[in-house]
Design a protein around this motif. Structure first.
Motif, mmCIF file in Angstrom:
data_model
loop_
_atom_site.group_PDB
_atom_site.id
_atom_site.type_symbol
_atom_site.label_atom_id
_atom_site.label_comp_id
_atom_site.label_asym_id
_atom_site.label_seq_id
_atom_site.Cartn_x
_atom_site.Cartn_y
_atom_site.Cartn_z
ATOM 1 N N ARG A 20 -8.441 60.476 65.145
ATOM 2 C CA ARG A 20 -7.070 60.097 65.100
ATOM 3 C C ARG A 20 -6.455 60.959 63.706
ATOM 4 N NH1 ARG A 20 -7.756 57.442 68.845
ATOM 5 N NH2 ARG A 20 -7.076 59.387 69.863
ATOM 6 N N VAL A 21 -7.106 60.850 62.670
ATOM 7 C CA VAL A 21 -6.625 61.532 61.533
ATOM 8 C C VAL A 21 -6.518 63.138 62.049
ATOM 9 C CG1 VAL A 21 -7.372 62.525 59.453
ATOM 10 C CG2 VAL A 21 -7.860 60.353 59.788
ATOM 11 N N LYS A 22 -7.498 63.814 62.953
ATOM 12 C CA LYS A 22 -7.295 65.192 63.362
ATOM 13 C C LYS A 22 -5.964 65.290 63.940
ATOM 14 C CE LYS A 22 -10.677 67.146 65.486
ATOM 15 N NZ LYS A 22 -12.012 66.610 66.196
ATOM 16 N N GLU A 23 -5.809 64.390 64.878
ATOM 17 C CA GLU A 23 -4.628 64.494 65.726
ATOM 18 C C GLU A 23 -3.272 64.486 64.810
ATOM 19 O OE1 GLU A 23 -5.124 61.481 68.621
ATOM 20 O OE2 GLU A 23 -6.558 62.244 69.829
ATOM 21 N N LEU A 24 -3.450 63.262 63.936
ATOM 22 C CA LEU A 24 -2.232 63.169 63.111
ATOM 23 C C LEU A 24 -1.886 64.707 62.154
ATOM 24 C CD1 LEU A 24 -2.385 59.606 62.041
ATOM 25 C CD2 LEU A 24 -0.640 60.517 63.475
ATOM 26 N N GLU A 25 -3.323 64.968 61.889
ATOM 27 C CA GLU A 25 -2.891 66.218 60.861
ATOM 28 C C GLU A 25 -2.237 67.357 61.821
ATOM 29 O OE1 GLU A 25 -6.903 67.179 59.798
ATOM 30 O OE2 GLU A 25 -6.743 65.892 57.955
ATOM 31 N N CYS A 26 -2.565 67.614 63.096
ATOM 32 C CA CYS A 26 -2.219 68.481 64.045
ATOM 33 C C CYS A 26 -0.640 68.132 64.216
ATOM 34 C CB CYS A 26 -2.973 68.468 65.368
ATOM 35 S SG CYS A 26 -1.944 69.518 66.564
ATOM 36 N N LEU A 27 -0.313 67.074 64.511
ATOM 37 C CA LEU A 27 1.208 66.701 64.942
ATOM 38 C C LEU A 27 2.070 66.653 63.573
ATOM 39 C CD1 LEU A 27 0.759 63.555 67.183
ATOM 40 C CD2 LEU A 27 1.658 65.887 67.971
ATOM 41 N N TYR A 28 1.342 66.279 62.383
ATOM 42 C CA TYR A 28 2.052 66.399 61.113
ATOM 43 C C TYR A 28 2.340 67.888 60.875
ATOM 44 C CZ TYR A 28 3.417 65.390 56.356
ATOM 45 O OH TYR A 28 4.324 65.335 55.234
ATOM 46 N N ALA A 48 -7.532 69.929 66.601
ATOM 47 C CA ALA A 48 -7.343 68.337 67.001
ATOM 48 C C ALA A 48 -8.231 68.395 67.987
ATOM 49 C CB ALA A 48 -6.034 68.146 66.996
ATOM 50 N N TRP A 49 -8.836 69.207 68.770
ATOM 51 C CA TRP A 49 -9.707 68.934 70.063
ATOM 52 C C TRP A 49 -10.979 68.835 69.639
ATOM 53 C CZ3 TRP A 49 -4.827 69.296 71.304
ATOM 54 C CH2 TRP A 49 -4.326 69.050 72.564
ATOM 55 N N GLN A 50 -11.758 68.274 70.509
ATOM 56 C CA GLN A 50 -13.247 67.716 70.413
ATOM 57 C C GLN A 50 -14.188 68.796 70.048
ATOM 58 O OE1 GLN A 50 -14.637 65.959 73.834
ATOM 59 N NE2 GLN A 50 -16.129 64.783 73.015
ATOM 60 N N TYR A 51 -13.936 69.956 70.519
ATOM 61 C CA TYR A 51 -14.803 71.330 69.886
ATOM 62 C C TYR A 51 -13.838 72.301 69.518
ATOM 63 C CZ TYR A 51 -17.543 68.605 73.501
ATOM 64 O OH TYR A 51 -18.311 67.754 74.253
ATOM 65 N N PRO A 52 -13.320 72.172 68.390
ATOM 66 C CA PRO A 52 -12.314 73.096 67.824
ATOM 67 C C PRO A 52 -12.896 74.486 67.939
ATOM 68 C CG PRO A 52 -12.801 71.061 66.489
ATOM 69 C CD PRO A 52 -13.884 71.274 67.374
ATOM 70 N N GLU A 53 -13.916 74.943 67.866
ATOM 71 C CA GLU A 53 -14.526 76.161 67.779
ATOM 72 C C GLU A 53 -14.375 76.853 68.856
ATOM 73 O OE1 GLU A 53 -17.821 73.407 68.701
ATOM 74 O OE2 GLU A 53 -16.245 73.321 67.111
ATOM 75 N N ILE A 54 -14.500 76.178 69.933
ATOM 76 C CA ILE A 54 -14.315 76.827 71.548
ATOM 77 C C ILE A 54 -12.860 76.537 72.059
ATOM 78 C CG2 ILE A 54 -16.597 76.944 72.026
ATOM 79 C CD1 ILE A 54 -15.956 74.586 73.927
ATOM 80 N N THR A 55 -11.878 76.058 71.058
ATOM 81 C CA THR A 55 -10.477 75.711 72.009
ATOM 82 C C THR A 55 -9.627 76.680 71.563
ATOM 83 O OG1 THR A 55 -11.344 73.419 71.605
ATOM 84 C CG2 THR A 55 -8.982 73.819 71.871
#
Lengths: 124, 681
Positions: B96-104, B131-138
């Motif tokens: 959630r924090v990752k997602e929020l960081e992204c949206l924020y 914010a995705w599960q596998y940031p390195e390949i996103t």
């Protein structure tokens, strides 16, 4: 019998030319200088043929022709019109009014003689 | 965090095992004490031979040990469960924090006002992958209104999630997230359901940002509006001090010796007071050096200040002055020009009548204005024609050079040649007819005189010609006696020349007739072959005398046209005699054909031919070929122009092909006679 021709022509030199040519052939030619005098002479003499110039003083050729054709005694006398060439409508007018033939100026005297002969030969 | 929870579990497990170990130790110690301290037989014997108190004692101890062990086990299991839950929660919170960081992060971009939309989208796309599960390949890509923003590693793959970016219910773009490598199947392909929600949320956020930024830009543009206005815009206070002035207005302030905060020159004061007291707009003109400005002075009711909207009208004023000048010139020209000018309105009532029109008709301008032109001033014979021309002009069709007769005040007729043009107002509506004329009465008289003169002259020429011709022939005919050979020769020369003179007079008369439009044609069904035959017969001797071959090439007979046989005869005679005249040796060929709807009679020779320059003017009057051979030949030089005019009157044409030194070919083209049309038309 000598054939009588009355010539109405206001140009004396042309009249003299025609007179000479026709007389030489044995015709009796009376020359009148204008239409009115010609008409008088025609009434008095009753010629066998009339040579009528169109352009004449006092009374022009058409007027003389019109009067001749109105006159029962004179209407059968053949009339040859002498016209200054070109105006086809003049020619047509003359024929329409009852002229027998027409000759345009300048003419060949021999041609004039031939036409006169033809007409007089026909009516003989 | 994961490691910490695992440690907890291990400690509790150790405690449980320690308990069991202590119990077992107790059991061994107790047994050893039994065996070596009490020394009462073997272990088995002692169990069977044990006292009830001892057995109870041991059973109790065993039970305590077992209970302790079971308890320890239960404690361990529960702790493990708690630890597992904890670990999962922590993980979710992290996500959630990752997602929020992204949206924020994305939202944060909008806060910075001066950043344009494209910069925002460029930065936003880089915030997405983490914010995705596998940031390195996103990788991610945003496409908005044909503009593409993507992460550096972007590559479209099969493992893709996408969401529409919608602004005001309209799809304006797309957001795509791709995995660069395959990952195990999850809720949605390799993606989690949370990631679906996230991509939708980001897309929605982007939509909002785009909307917001656009509105912001609009406002910015609008704010620039008065400054970009090429016309001066000012706002002044009640006391005429300048509150605002746009960029274009500043030089004006300079010229007025004013500035922001300073009052305008005195001449403004009265106007400003006027508009403030009347609360209504007023327009004034201000001349500044070589420019003219028109200012709308508009009070802003309730605010106590006045807006001044200026407009540079210098060019417009110049144009207006030019228009006025042109109009003045024009009216002066109309007034003084030596040509009648007559204008009527749509009802046919006269609204223009210049001096020349008054001069030639005798009616003054005042007598005529407002009268119906056709009804009151036109000869009855011309009324219908003029009405027709006028009606046409009122429909926008112009008529050039039409002739009509005007009634003059003293009962005469004047013949006028007019050009009628349509008169329109500024918006192009037809408002009347304007006719510029030319009094051609004089010209008509002169034309008549010329025509009379030609007729008279030709008659007067004919009389002496008749005498010369007649008497010469009389002598030639031998009517006055024999003539010598030389007399004959010379008389023949006289005769030939009188004939030539006669032909010339006839041609001049024909030309006059064509020019004056008096050439009458007796149109009837006419066989061209018959005319050709007659001509060939006439000219056979002339050709033979010159040693020329005269060929006739006719394969079809009759070829009927509608025409005047005498006139057509004249044309072919002329062409044949020319061909023979201008051919020294060889042949002259006349051929007749039917070409479709047309009859064609061609006269071809092997004569002198013509240069291209001569071909252009060969049909003009008095054209004579520039050739010594031709000079010896006779003719008026009018024949071809008469022939051309005659054929044109028959709705036909004469075509010419010629080559210098090789010969010429004149082809007469005439429309075929149409039986159903009937003769005499």
């Amino acid at each position: 019998m000598t054939r009588k021709i009355i010539l109405a022509e206001d140009e004396p030199q042309i009249a003299r030319l025609i007179e000479f040519k026709l007389k030489k052939e044995g015709y009796e030619v009376t020359w009148k200088e204008n239409g009115e005098e010609a008409l008088k002479a025609i009434r008095a003499d009753k010629p066998d043929l009339i040579l009528l110039d169109v352009m004449m003083p006092v009374m022009d050729g058409y007027e003389v022709l019109r009067r001749l054709k109105e006159d029962e005694n004179l209407k059968s006398i053949p009339v040859v019109m002498l016209t200054a060439r070109a105006q086809e409508k003049d020619v047509v007018k003359g024929i329409d009014m009852g002229a027998e033939d027409y000759i345009t100026k300048p003419f060949h005297p021999a041609e004039l003689l031939a036409r006169v002969k033809r007409i007089l030969g026909k009516s003989r | 965090m994961k490691n910490k929870s695992t440690k907890h579990i291990r400690i509790s497990e150790h405690l449980a095992l320690l308990g069991i170990g202590l119990a077992a130790l107790y059991w061994i110690l107790e047994s050893a004490i039994d065996a070596f301290v009490f020394q009462e037989g073997t272990f088995t014997e002692r169990i069977i031979g044990a006292t009830p108190a001892e057995i109870w004692m041991r059973a109790v101890i065993m039970s305590i040990i077992i209970i302790f062990a079971v308890y320890a086990q239960v404690v361990i299991t529960r702790r493990r469960k708690i630890e597992e839950t904890l670990r999962k929660r922590t993980y979710d919170i992290n996500e959630r924090v990752k997602e929020l960081e992204c949206l924020y992060g994305i939202s944060g971009l909008v806060e910075k006002r001066h950043i344009p939309l494209s910069e925002i989208l460029k930065s936003a796309v880089d915030l997405i992958s983490s914010a995705w599960q596998y940031p390195e390949i996103t990788c991610a890509r945003i496409i908005v209104e044909n503009q593409t923003f993507k992460t550096n590693n972007f590559r479209e793959t099969a493992w893709k999630q996408a969401a529409d970016i919608v602004v005001h219910d309209k799809q304006t773009g797309t957001l795509e997230v791709c995995y660069l490598e395959e990952r195990p199947e999850s809720d949605e392909g390799p993606f989690l359901s949370g990631e679906r929600s996230l991509i939708n949320a980001i897309a929605e956020l982007l939509g909002g940002i785009i909307d917001h930024k656009k509105a912001e830009e609009e406002i910015k543009n609008l704010a620039k509006f008065p400054d970009e206005n090429p016309n001066p815009v000012l706002r002044v206070a009640r006391d005429s001090s300048v509150i605002y002035c746009n960029r274009t207005g500043l030089p004006l302030l300079d010229l007025w010796g004013s500035a922001l905060g300073q009052p305008l020159p005195d001449f403004w004061r009265q106007t400003i007071n006027d508009v403030l007291s009347s609360s209504s707009n007023k327009t004034i003109e201000v001349v500044l050096r070589d420019r003219i400005f028109s200012f709308v002075v508009a009070p802003v009711v309730g605010r106590g200040y006045i807006n001044l909207y200026g407009l540079d009208i210098t060019e417009r004023r110049k144009a207006e002055e030019e228009v006025t000048r042109v109009a003045d010139d024009l009216s002066r020209i109309i007034k003084t020009v030596n040509a009648p000018i007559i204008g009527v309105d749509v009802k046919g009532l006269v609204n223009e009548w210049n001096q020349k029109a008054a001069d030639i008709t005798g009616y003054s301008r005042d007598e005529v204005l407002g009268h119906n032109f056709v009804e009151d001033f036109i000869d009855d014979d011309c009324k219908a024609l003029l009405q027709q021309v006028s009606d046409k002009a009122l429909k926008g069709e112009e008529t050039a050079n039409f002739e009509f007769s005007l009634n003059t005040k003293d009962g005469q007729l004047v013949i006028v040649l007019f050009n009628a043009t349509t008169r329109r107002d500024a918006s192009g509506n037809i408002i009347g007819v304007f006719s510029i004329g030319q009094d051609i009465s004089e010209r008509k008289k002169i034309e008549q005189m010329k025509s009379d003169f030609v007729a008279l002259a030709s008659h007067e020429l004919r009389t002496p010609l008749t005498s010369i011709q007649g008497y010469a022939e009389l002598i030639l005919d031998g009517d006055v006696g024999e003539i010598s050979k030389e007399q004959r020769e010379f008389l023949e020369i006289i005769s030939q020349n009188t004939q030539r003179l006669e032909a010339l007079i006839n041609d001049v008369l024909d030309v006059e007739k064509i020019e004056s439009g008096r050439m009458t044609m007796k149109m009837e069904k006419t066989d061209l072959i018959q005319i050709v035959d007659n001509c060939v017969n006439t000219f056979k001797i002339m050709a033979e005398n010159k040693g020329l071959q005269l060929e006739k090439d006719v394969k079809i007979s009759p070829i009927n046209v509608l025409g005047d046989s005498d006139r057509l005869s004249q044309v072919f005679s002329n062409l044949l005699s020319n061909a023979i005249k201008y051919t020294k040796e060889g042949r002259v060929k006349i051929s007749a054909r039917i070409k479709g709807e047309l009859a064609s009679v061609a006269i071809e020779d092997t004569g002198l031919g013509m240069s291209p320059e001569d071909m252009k003017i060969v049909f003009s009057r008095f054209f004579r070929a520039e050739d010594s051979y031709v000079r010896k030949t006779t003719g008026s030089g009018l024949g071809l122009s008469i022939a051309k005019a005659t054929i044109e009157r028959h709705n036909g044409d004469i075509k010419l092909e010629s080559k210098l030194g090789a010969g010429s070919k004149f082809e007469v083209i005439l429309p075929l006679f149409k039986e159903n049309k009937g003769a005499g038309q």
